[in-house]
Structure formats: C-alpha cells, structure tokens
Design a protein around this motif. Structure first.
Motif, PDB file in Angstrom:
ATOM      1  N   PHE A 203       0.786  -1.281   0.001  1.00  0.00           N
ATOM      2  CA  PHE A 203       0.014   0.017  -0.327  1.00  0.00           C
ATOM      3  C   PHE A 203       0.857   1.261  -0.013  1.00  0.00           C
ATOM      4  CE2 PHE A 203      -2.351   3.367   1.581  1.00  0.00           C
ATOM      5  CZ  PHE A 203      -3.652   3.455   1.479  1.00  0.00           C
ATOM      6  N   ALA A 204       1.724   1.280   1.070  1.00  0.00           N
ATOM      7  CA  ALA A 204       2.777   2.593   1.140  1.00  0.00           C
ATOM      8  C   ALA A 204       3.562   2.628   0.087  1.00  0.00           C
ATOM      9  CB  ALA A 204       3.353   2.405   2.390  1.00  0.00           C
ATOM     10  N   ASP A 233      16.272   5.049  10.239  1.00  0.00           N
ATOM     11  CA  ASP A 233      15.689   5.581  11.540  1.00  0.00           C
ATOM     12  C   ASP A 233      14.264   6.273  10.859  1.00  0.00           C
ATOM     13  OD1 ASP A 233      17.459   4.754  13.193  1.00  0.00           O
ATOM     14  OD2 ASP A 233      18.329   6.639  13.259  1.00  0.00           O
ATOM     15  N   LYS A 234      14.232   6.880  10.016  1.00  0.00           N
ATOM     16  CA  LYS A 234      13.018   7.583   9.344  1.00  0.00           C
ATOM     17  C   LYS A 234      12.115   6.684   8.461  1.00  0.00           C
ATOM     18  CE  LYS A 234      14.956  12.273   9.617  1.00  0.00           C
ATOM     19  NZ  LYS A 234      15.173  13.373   8.911  1.00  0.00           N
ATOM     20  N   GLY A 235      12.644   5.581   8.016  1.00  0.00           N
ATOM     21  CA  GLY A 235      11.913   4.755   6.911  1.00  0.00           C
ATOM     22  C   GLY A 235      12.681   3.573   6.448  1.00  0.00           C
ATOM     23  N   ALA A 236      12.103   3.280   5.230  1.00  0.00           N
ATOM     24  CA  ALA A 236      12.918   2.350   4.429  1.00  0.00           C
ATOM     25  C   ALA A 236      12.933   2.790   3.091  1.00  0.00           C
ATOM     26  CB  ALA A 236      11.914   0.914   4.593  1.00  0.00           C
ATOM     27  N   LEU A 237      14.154   2.281   2.181  1.00  0.00           N
ATOM     28  CA  LEU A 237      14.311   2.506   1.143  1.00  0.00           C
ATOM     29  C   LEU A 237      14.363   1.210   0.097  1.00  0.00           C
ATOM     30  CD1 LEU A 237      15.166   4.569  -1.194  1.00  0.00           C
ATOM     31  CD2 LEU A 237      17.542   3.817  -0.768  1.00  0.00           C
ATOM     32  N   GLY A 252       8.005   6.188   4.351  1.00  0.00           N
ATOM     33  CA  GLY A 252       8.370   6.730   5.778  1.00  0.00           C
ATOM     34  C   GLY A 252       7.777   6.044   6.841  1.00  0.00           C
ATOM     35  N   ARG A 253       7.967   6.113   8.082  1.00  0.00           N
ATOM     36  CA  ARG A 253       7.334   5.424   9.061  1.00  0.00           C
ATOM     37  C   ARG A 253       5.954   6.131   9.415  1.00  0.00           C
ATOM     38  NH1 ARG A 253      10.384   1.843  11.960  1.00  0.00           N
ATOM     39  NH2 ARG A 253      12.732   2.177  11.826  1.00  0.00           N
ATOM     40  N   CYS A 260       2.345   1.171  10.615  1.00  0.00           N
ATOM     41  CA  CYS A 260       3.272   1.518  10.136  1.00  0.00           C
ATOM     42  C   CYS A 260       3.763   0.404   9.042  1.00  0.00           C
ATOM     43  CB  CYS A 260       4.236   1.793  11.171  1.00  0.00           C
ATOM     44  SG  CYS A 260       5.938   2.345  10.543  1.00  0.00           S
ATOM     45  N   PRO A 261       4.126   0.710   8.003  1.00  0.00           N
ATOM     46  CA  PRO A 261       4.668  -0.409   7.040  1.00  0.00           C
ATOM     47  C   PRO A 261       6.161  -0.790   7.364  1.00  0.00           C
ATOM     48  CG  PRO A 261       4.400   1.564   6.052  1.00  0.00           C
ATOM     49  CD  PRO A 261       3.800   1.763   7.319  1.00  0.00           C
ATOM     50  N   VAL A 262       6.918   0.031   7.852  1.00  0.00           N
ATOM     51  CA  VAL A 262       8.261  -0.154   8.328  1.00  0.00           C
ATOM     52  C   VAL A 262       8.215  -0.794   9.743  1.00  0.00           C
ATOM     53  CG1 VAL A 262      10.486   0.865   8.893  1.00  0.00           C
ATOM     54  CG2 VAL A 262       8.895   1.855   7.416  1.00  0.00           C
ATOM     55  N   ALA A 263       7.401  -0.561  10.595  1.00  0.00           N
ATOM     56  CA  ALA A 263       7.411  -1.295  11.576  1.00  0.00           C
ATOM     57  C   ALA A 263       6.878  -2.768  11.545  1.00  0.00           C
ATOM     58  CB  ALA A 263       6.308  -0.651  12.751  1.00  0.00           C
ATOM     59  N   ALA A 264       5.778  -3.051  10.400  1.00  0.00           N
ATOM     60  CA  ALA A 264       5.400  -4.277  10.252  1.00  0.00           C
ATOM     61  C   ALA A 264       6.587  -5.126   9.475  1.00  0.00           C
ATOM     62  CB  ALA A 264       4.245  -4.207   9.168  1.00  0.00           C
TER      63      ALA A 264
END
Length: 378
Positions: A203-204, A233-237, A252-253, A260-264
C-alpha cells in the motif's frame, strides 16, 4: 494457406513431408513447433563446439531469458500452445507464418469458437496473443509475421471497433478499508505478521506484485531477486527493478506502529529470523516455520482478495461481484487514490512514465479539475 499435418495430428515445419500412415512424427519436430516451451534464437550447445563456446552459448541463452519477465514468458508460451492446438484442429499448420491463418485465428478468438465451451477473448487478450505469435515466430527463426497484412490488420481493426470496451479497474482498498483488512489477520502467527507487512508495504509503496515478492533483504543476494530493502531511522528505502527500469521507493514511518509499514516489515524480519535472501517467503510447518523459497506473485493477489472479502469491503455488493473487484492492483490504486500530495510524487512512487497513467489508478479525485465550459464564457 499451407496445410502440413501428418496422420498423427503432428504439425510439420516447412520443408518436411508428412510421414507414411501409421508412422509417428519425429520427436524433435513436434517439440520444436508444437511445444509450449519458449524457444531460444541461439543454437543449442553442441558437443562438437569448443568448451568456451558452449559456455558462452549457455550464458547467452540466460540473457535471452532475462530479456523478458517470467510472467511474459509464461503467457507467450501459453499463447503459442493455444494457437498450435487451434491449427491442429483446423488441419492447418502454424508455420510458416500465414496472415490468413492468423486472421482466421483471431476471428475465432473474438467469436469464442477456438474450442468448445470457451468464451470469447477480450480485445486485450487477442492483442497479447498476436504479440506472442510475432515473438514466437521471431525466436524460432521463422519468417516474420506481418501484422500489417490486411488479413490481420483489417480483422483486428474490426474486432476493436465491435468489441473494445473500457478497462475494468480493480477496486482500491482505501485507508479506512485497509485498517479493517488488517484486523482480519492473526497478530500472533508468522503468516499473519508476514501478510500484514506485505499489505502495508504494498500500500505505502504502491508496489506491483512482482516488485513486492522480488525483494531481497540486501543487494545481490539471489539470482532471481528484483530489488532489495534498506531500513533507516526515518523509514525504508526500496531499490526496485520494475517495468520501467530501476527506481527507488521511499517509505516513511507511520504515525502508529499498528499501521506503520516499516514497523510491520521489521516485525516480520525479526520473528521470521531472516538474515539473507528473499524477503517474503512461504510459511510452513503448520504456520510455525519459514521456508527458503520466495513467494509467487500470485500470492499477493490472493491475499488482497481474501482479506478484502473477509473484512466486508464493498459489502453492498454480492460476494461474486466483490470477488472480481480485488487483486494486487488494489494496493497501487489505493495509494494513487488516497495520497493528498502533488501528483508528481505519486507518479514517481508508482514508477509511471506519465501523469496520465497515474490518473488511471486514481479511483477518487476531482474529475473536472479544469472547467473549460466556464473558461469560454458559458
């Protein structure tokens, strides 16, 4: 139109005469011209060739395969098999390419008479079949199929005029729907943790199915990988190889760990104990183990459809109608429809070459952004 069919219903290539009655066609003939396997334009490695040339031949064949996606190769193989089977039933030969034969074939596809019990093909399917035939003829070293020949072009123009219809778009799973969809997943199971990460990341990121399942945990970790992830820290690439080449997708987070997609993603990597290789894998052993194999991209479509139905998305429709409305594209359409930002950012995230393509994915937007009626004083 050529008719070169032997008594055993085997298609013969040009220059071959049919064997005597009761004699089987040579195995290599039927394998070459009637098989669904995609051919290579390069010669097979021969024992008589020097070792270094045999190795180069195999490497070249690998590059030929890499020139198209696995899904494209599968579709083209299926289309060649479909065409060859139709030719056999009509006592026609698929080789050499005959525009009249192909014209009759696409007519049968449009009218639903290629085989008993089959529905008429859509215009897009027929266009793909034509592309597949042209590709297969080229790869087999046969004479080029002239798609501009009037026996094909005129028939195809008539098919488009009579049967073309607006594309049926998949329903977008909007943010409010996604929250309900996530609630259908088990929080304590490996499969639920994985599926949550897939849905939120898809989704994100506005990812295609193949882009999602082609991800690795790092660069150059697998031969079939189509990208990799990096978490900050701020998200995923995400670095992806998609239809339009390589691109980077920044995710981004979120404002809450629950969505949160990054936390998942971090939770899936942690509980699945992943260190290297494919990111999204099969969960085995009654849901307690994670296997080494990469998920097939069809699993994304199944996941979206299953969870959307379970969450009651578009509950105003019948279950049969709802079952046709959701697929992997529902996630890409969701991002395009929901992000309240400059359209250029959405276009970049989706990897579209034009803003017009991005707008096709938008299920809710101001359709009349420019009022030309008022602009001319009416």
């Amino acid at each position: 139109m050529s008719q070169i069919i032997d008594e055993n219903d085997q298609i013969q290539p040009p220059g071959h005469s049919a064997p005597p009655h009761g004699t089987a066609a040579p195995a290599d003939v039927s394998a070459t011209w009637a098989s669904a396997d995609l051919p290579s334009p390069l010669p097979m490695a021969d024992a008589a060739l020097p070792a270094q040339l045999r190795d180069l031949t195999e490497r070249a064949r690998g590059y030929v395969e890499a020139a198209s996606s696995a899904n494209t190769r599968k579709a083209y193989a299926s289309d060649w098999k479909h065409f060859s089977a139709w030719c056999r039933r009509q006592n026609l030969s698929p080789v050499p390419p005959d525009p009249q034969v192909v014209g009759l074939y696409i007519t049968a596809c449009a009218s639903g008479t290629t085989e008993r019990g089959m529905k008429a093909n859509t215009v897009s399917t027929i266009e793909r079949r034509l592309a597949a035939l042209g590709w297969n003829y080229a790869q087999r070293g046969a004479q080029k199929l002239d798609r501009k020949d009037r026996a094909i072009a005129t028939v195809m123009a008539g098919i488009r005029n009579k049967h073309a219809a607006p594309p049926r778009q998949k329903e977008a799973i909007l943010p409010e729907d996604l929250i309900a969809v996530l609630e259908t997943l088990g929080r304590g199971s490996l499969r639920g943790i994985r599926d949550r990460a897939m849905l939120l990341l898809g989704f994100a990121g506005g990812l295609r199915r193949s882009e999602m399942t082609g991800l690795d945990l790092g660069r150059d970790q697998t031969e079939d990988g189509r990208g990799w992830i990096e978490i900050f820290d701020k998200g995923a690439l995400l670095t992806l190889r998609g239809k339009t080449g390589w691109r980077e997708v920044e995710i981004g987070r979120g404002s809450s760990d629950a969505t949160c997609p990054v936390a998942a993603l971090e939770a899936w990597i942690k509980f699945a104990r992943l260190a290297k290789g494919p990111l999204f894998r099969r969960v085995t052993g009654k849901g307690k183990d994670v296997g080494p194999d990469r998920l097939n991209d069809q699993e994304v479509a199944r996941l979206v459809k299953k969870t959307a139905l379970a969450a009651g998305v578009r509950g105003d429709l019948s279950e049969a109608e709802r079952g046709q409305m959701f697929a992997g594209h529902s996630l890409r359409a969701a991002l395009a429809s929901s992000a309240e930002v400059d359209e250029r950012h959405v276009q970049k995230q989706l990897g579209h070459v034009s803003a017009e393509m991005t707008r096709r994915y938008q299920r809710r937007r101001d359709r009349i952004r420019v009022n030309l009626t008022k602009a001319v004083g009416l």
